[in-house]
Design a protein around this motif. Structure first.
Motif, PDB file in Angstrom:
ATOM      1  N   GLN A 102       0.818  -1.213   0.000  1.00 55.10           N
ATOM      2  CA  GLN A 102       0.000   0.000   0.000  1.00 55.10           C
ATOM      3  C   GLN A 102       0.850   1.260   0.000  1.00 55.10           C
ATOM      4  O   GLN A 102       0.344   2.337  -0.264  1.00 55.10           O
ATOM      5  CB  GLN A 102      -0.934   0.021   1.202  1.00 55.10           C
ATOM      6  N   CYS A 103       2.139   1.135   0.303  1.00 57.19           N
ATOM      7  CA  CYS A 103       3.041   2.285   0.369  1.00 57.19           C
ATOM      8  C   CYS A 103       4.434   1.836  -0.068  1.00 57.19           C
ATOM      9  O   CYS A 103       4.847   0.716   0.224  1.00 57.19           O
ATOM     10  CB  CYS A 103       3.088   2.827   1.795  1.00 57.19           C
ATOM     11  N   SER A 104       5.155   2.719  -0.733  1.00 58.42           N
ATOM     12  CA  SER A 104       6.506   2.366  -1.190  1.00 58.42           C
ATOM     13  C   SER A 104       7.495   2.242  -0.032  1.00 58.42           C
ATOM     14  O   SER A 104       8.568   1.659  -0.186  1.00 58.42           O
ATOM     15  CB  SER A 104       7.009   3.413  -2.191  1.00 58.42           C
ATOM     16  N   ASN A 105       7.154   2.752   1.150  1.00 61.22           N
ATOM     17  CA  ASN A 105       8.023   2.672   2.321  1.00 61.22           C
ATOM     18  C   ASN A 105       7.392   1.837   3.438  1.00 61.22           C
ATOM     19  O   ASN A 105       7.706   1.996   4.603  1.00 61.22           O
ATOM     20  CB  ASN A 105       8.337   4.092   2.835  1.00 61.22           C
ATOM     21  N   GLN A 106       6.508   0.937   3.072  1.00 60.68           N
ATOM     22  CA  GLN A 106       5.809   0.114   4.054  1.00 60.68           C
ATOM     23  C   GLN A 106       6.774  -0.849   4.727  1.00 60.68           C
ATOM     24  O   GLN A 106       7.520  -1.559   4.075  1.00 60.68           O
ATOM     25  CB  GLN A 106       4.691  -0.659   3.358  1.00 60.68           C
ATOM     26  N   GLY A 107       6.734  -0.881   6.059  1.00 57.03           N
ATOM     27  CA  GLY A 107       7.605  -1.774   6.803  1.00 57.03           C
ATOM     28  C   GLY A 107       6.852  -2.797   7.629  1.00 57.03           C
ATOM     29  O   GLY A 107       7.434  -3.765   8.113  1.00 57.03           O
ATOM     30  N   PHE A 108       5.530  -2.588   7.793  1.00 54.72           N
ATOM     31  CA  PHE A 108       4.732  -3.435   8.675  1.00 54.72           C
ATOM     32  C   PHE A 108       3.339  -3.656   8.101  1.00 54.72           C
ATOM     33  O   PHE A 108       2.797  -2.793   7.423  1.00 54.72           O
ATOM     34  CB  PHE A 108       4.589  -2.777  10.056  1.00 54.72           C
ATOM     35  N   VAL A 109       2.775  -4.825   8.376  1.00 57.86           N
ATOM     36  CA  VAL A 109       1.381  -5.127   8.058  1.00 57.86           C
ATOM     37  C   VAL A 109       0.749  -5.619   9.354  1.00 57.86           C
ATOM     38  O   VAL A 109       1.213  -6.591   9.951  1.00 57.86           O
ATOM     39  CB  VAL A 109       1.260  -6.212   6.959  1.00 57.86           C
ATOM     40  N   TYR A 110      -0.292  -4.932   9.801  1.00 52.43           N
ATOM     41  CA  TYR A 110      -0.931  -5.258  11.094  1.00 52.43           C
ATOM     42  C   TYR A 110       0.111  -5.401  12.197  1.00 52.43           C
ATOM     43  O   TYR A 110       0.103  -6.345  12.976  1.00 52.43           O
ATOM     44  CB  TYR A 110      -1.767  -6.525  11.006  1.00 52.43           C
ATOM     45  N   VAL A 111       1.036  -4.490  12.263  1.00 53.30           N
ATOM     46  CA  VAL A 111       2.090  -4.407  13.277  1.00 53.30           C
ATOM     47  C   VAL A 111       3.056  -5.594  13.217  1.00 53.30           C
ATOM     48  O   VAL A 111       3.784  -5.867  14.152  1.00 53.30           O
ATOM     49  CB  VAL A 111       1.508  -4.232  14.706  1.00 53.30           C
ATOM     50  N   ARG A 112       3.105  -6.326  12.120  1.00 53.97           N
ATOM     51  CA  ARG A 112       4.064  -7.413  11.919  1.00 53.97           C
ATOM     52  C   ARG A 112       5.138  -6.919  10.954  1.00 53.97           C
ATOM     53  O   ARG A 112       4.837  -6.456   9.859  1.00 53.97           O
ATOM     54  CB  ARG A 112       3.397  -8.657  11.351  1.00 53.97           C
ATOM     55  N   CYS A 113       6.387  -7.021  11.375  1.00 57.37           N
ATOM     56  CA  CYS A 113       7.523  -6.552  10.577  1.00 57.37           C
ATOM     57  C   CYS A 113       7.635  -7.373   9.284  1.00 57.37           C
ATOM     58  O   CYS A 113       7.566  -8.599   9.315  1.00 57.37           O
ATOM     59  CB  CYS A 113       8.806  -6.671  11.385  1.00 57.37           C
ATOM     60  N   LEU A 114       7.818  -6.689   8.168  1.00 54.86           N
ATOM     61  CA  LEU A 114       7.944  -7.376   6.883  1.00 54.86           C
ATOM     62  C   LEU A 114       9.336  -7.968   6.666  1.00 54.86           C
ATOM     63  O   LEU A 114       9.536  -8.729   5.742  1.00 54.86           O
ATOM     64  CB  LEU A 114       7.612  -6.413   5.738  1.00 54.86           C
ATOM     65  N   VAL A 115      10.302  -7.653   7.535  1.00 52.49           N
ATOM     66  CA  VAL A 115      11.656  -8.193   7.405  1.00 52.49           C
ATOM     67  C   VAL A 115      11.850  -9.427   8.285  1.00 52.49           C
ATOM     68  O   VAL A 115      12.264 -10.476   7.808  1.00 52.49           O
ATOM     69  CB  VAL A 115      12.717  -7.121   7.739  1.00 52.49           C
ATOM     70  N   CYS A 116      11.537  -9.305   9.578  1.00 48.84           N
ATOM     71  CA  CYS A 116      11.816 -10.414  10.504  1.00 48.84           C
ATOM     72  C   CYS A 116      10.556 -11.103  11.035  1.00 48.84           C
ATOM     73  O   CYS A 116      10.655 -12.054  11.808  1.00 48.84           O
ATOM     74  CB  CYS A 116      12.668  -9.917  11.669  1.00 48.84           C
ATOM     75  N   SER A 117       9.385 -10.627  10.676  1.00 48.14           N
ATOM     76  CA  SER A 117       8.089 -11.192  11.075  1.00 48.14           C
ATOM     77  C   SER A 117       7.748 -11.042  12.555  1.00 48.14           C
ATOM     78  O   SER A 117       6.789 -11.640  13.029  1.00 48.14           O
ATOM     79  CB  SER A 117       7.977 -12.670  10.686  1.00 48.14           C
ATOM     80  N   ALA A 118       8.515 -10.233  13.288  1.00 46.55           N
ATOM     81  CA  ALA A 118       8.173  -9.988  14.693  1.00 46.55           C
ATOM     82  C   ALA A 118       6.863  -9.222  14.756  1.00 46.55           C
ATOM     83  O   ALA A 118       6.619  -8.322  13.968  1.00 46.55           O
ATOM     84  CB  ALA A 118       9.277  -9.196  15.375  1.00 46.55           C
ATOM     85  N   LYS A 119       6.008  -9.585  15.691  1.00 49.75           N
ATOM     86  CA  LYS A 119       4.707  -8.913  15.810  1.00 49.75           C
ATOM     87  C   LYS A 119       4.659  -8.090  17.097  1.00 49.75           C
ATOM     88  O   LYS A 119       4.946  -8.597  18.172  1.00 49.75           O
ATOM     89  CB  LYS A 119       3.570  -9.929  15.815  1.00 49.75           C
ATOM     90  N   GLY A 120       4.316  -6.814  16.945  1.00 49.89           N
ATOM     91  CA  GLY A 120       4.138  -5.940  18.096  1.00 49.89           C
ATOM     92  C   GLY A 120       5.414  -5.392  18.695  1.00 49.89           C
ATOM     93  O   GLY A 120       5.362  -4.695  19.696  1.00 49.89           O
ATOM     94  N   LYS A 121       6.561  -5.691  18.118  1.00 50.23           N
ATOM     95  CA  LYS A 121       7.834  -5.182  18.651  1.00 50.23           C
ATOM     96  C   LYS A 121       8.220  -3.905  17.914  1.00 50.23           C
ATOM     97  O   LYS A 121       9.204  -3.853  17.190  1.00 50.23           O
ATOM     98  CB  LYS A 121       8.928  -6.227  18.517  1.00 50.23           C
ATOM     99  N   ILE A 122       7.399  -2.857  18.100  1.00 48.25           N
ATOM    100  CA  ILE A 122       7.635  -1.620  17.372  1.00 48.25           C
ATOM    101  C   ILE A 122       7.803  -0.457  18.315  1.00 48.25           C
ATOM    102  O   ILE A 122       7.397  -0.509  19.480  1.00 48.25           O
ATOM    103  CB  ILE A 122       6.472  -1.309  16.404  1.00 48.25           C
ATOM    104  N   GLU A 123       8.423   0.599  17.819  1.00 48.60           N
ATOM    105  CA  GLU A 123       8.476   1.854  18.537  1.00 48.60           C
ATOM    106  C   GLU A 123       8.197   2.973  17.550  1.00 48.60           C
ATOM    107  O   GLU A 123       8.547   2.860  16.357  1.00 48.60           O
ATOM    108  CB  GLU A 123       9.821   2.056  19.220  1.00 48.60           C
ATOM    109  N   ILE A 124       7.542   4.004  17.992  1.00 44.67           N
ATOM    110  CA  ILE A 124       7.231   5.145  17.141  1.00 44.67           C
ATOM    111  C   ILE A 124       8.489   5.977  16.995  1.00 44.67           C
ATOM    112  O   ILE A 124       9.156   6.287  17.994  1.00 44.67           O
ATOM    113  CB  ILE A 124       6.082   5.971  17.731  1.00 44.67           C
ATOM    114  N   MET A 125       8.822   6.340  15.783  1.00 44.75           N
ATOM    115  CA  MET A 125      10.005   7.143  15.553  1.00 44.75           C
ATOM    116  C   MET A 125       9.655   8.624  15.705  1.00 44.75           C
ATOM    117  O   MET A 125       8.607   9.076  15.274  1.00 44.75           O
ATOM    118  CB  MET A 125      10.573   6.887  14.153  1.00 44.75           C
ATOM    119  N   LEU A 126      10.536   9.349  16.336  1.00 45.28           N
ATOM    120  CA  LEU A 126      10.373  10.783  16.506  1.00 45.28           C
ATOM    121  C   LEU A 126      11.087  11.490  15.352  1.00 45.28           C
ATOM    122  O   LEU A 126      11.954  10.908  14.698  1.00 45.28           O
ATOM    123  CB  LEU A 126      10.946  11.232  17.850  1.00 45.28           C
ATOM    124  N   ASP A 127      10.761  12.736  15.105  1.00 38.85           N
ATOM    125  CA  ASP A 127      11.400  13.492  14.028  1.00 38.85           C
ATOM    126  C   ASP A 127      12.924  13.505  14.167  1.00 38.85           C
ATOM    127  O   ASP A 127      13.635  13.457  13.194  1.00 38.85           O
ATOM    128  CB  ASP A 127      10.886  14.928  13.995  1.00 38.85           C
TER     129      ASP A 127
END
Length: 67
Positions: free
Chosen positions: A39-64
């Motif tokens: 859905q996005c050219s910079n998509q990294g997650f689907v339903y909070v599951r990482c598209l690289v390592c498949s970890a679910k829910g192990k995310i943090e919001i990035m600040l500017d």
């Protein structure tokens, strides 16, 4: 919060995503979270599951300042 600058296509028009940018605490992958694949050219997650390592829910919001 940092915003995703990836490209989305809606109604045959390209737009900047602007979803919240996230980072995987497991592998360091960054990108936005979407409800479906490709859905996005910079998509990294689907339903909070990482598209690289498949970890679910192990995310943090990035600040500017994190970019």
């Amino acid at each position: 919060m940092a915003r995703c600058l990836g490209t989305t296509i809606s109604n045959k028009q390209r737009r900047i995503c602007h979803h919240t940018l996230l980072k995987c605490r497991n592998c360091g992958n960054t990108g936005c979270n979407r409800l479906d694949f490709d859905q996005c050219s910079n998509q990294g997650f689907v339903y909070v599951r990482c598209l690289v390592c498949s970890a679910k829910g192990k995310i943090e919001i990035m600040l500017d300042s994190d970019q």
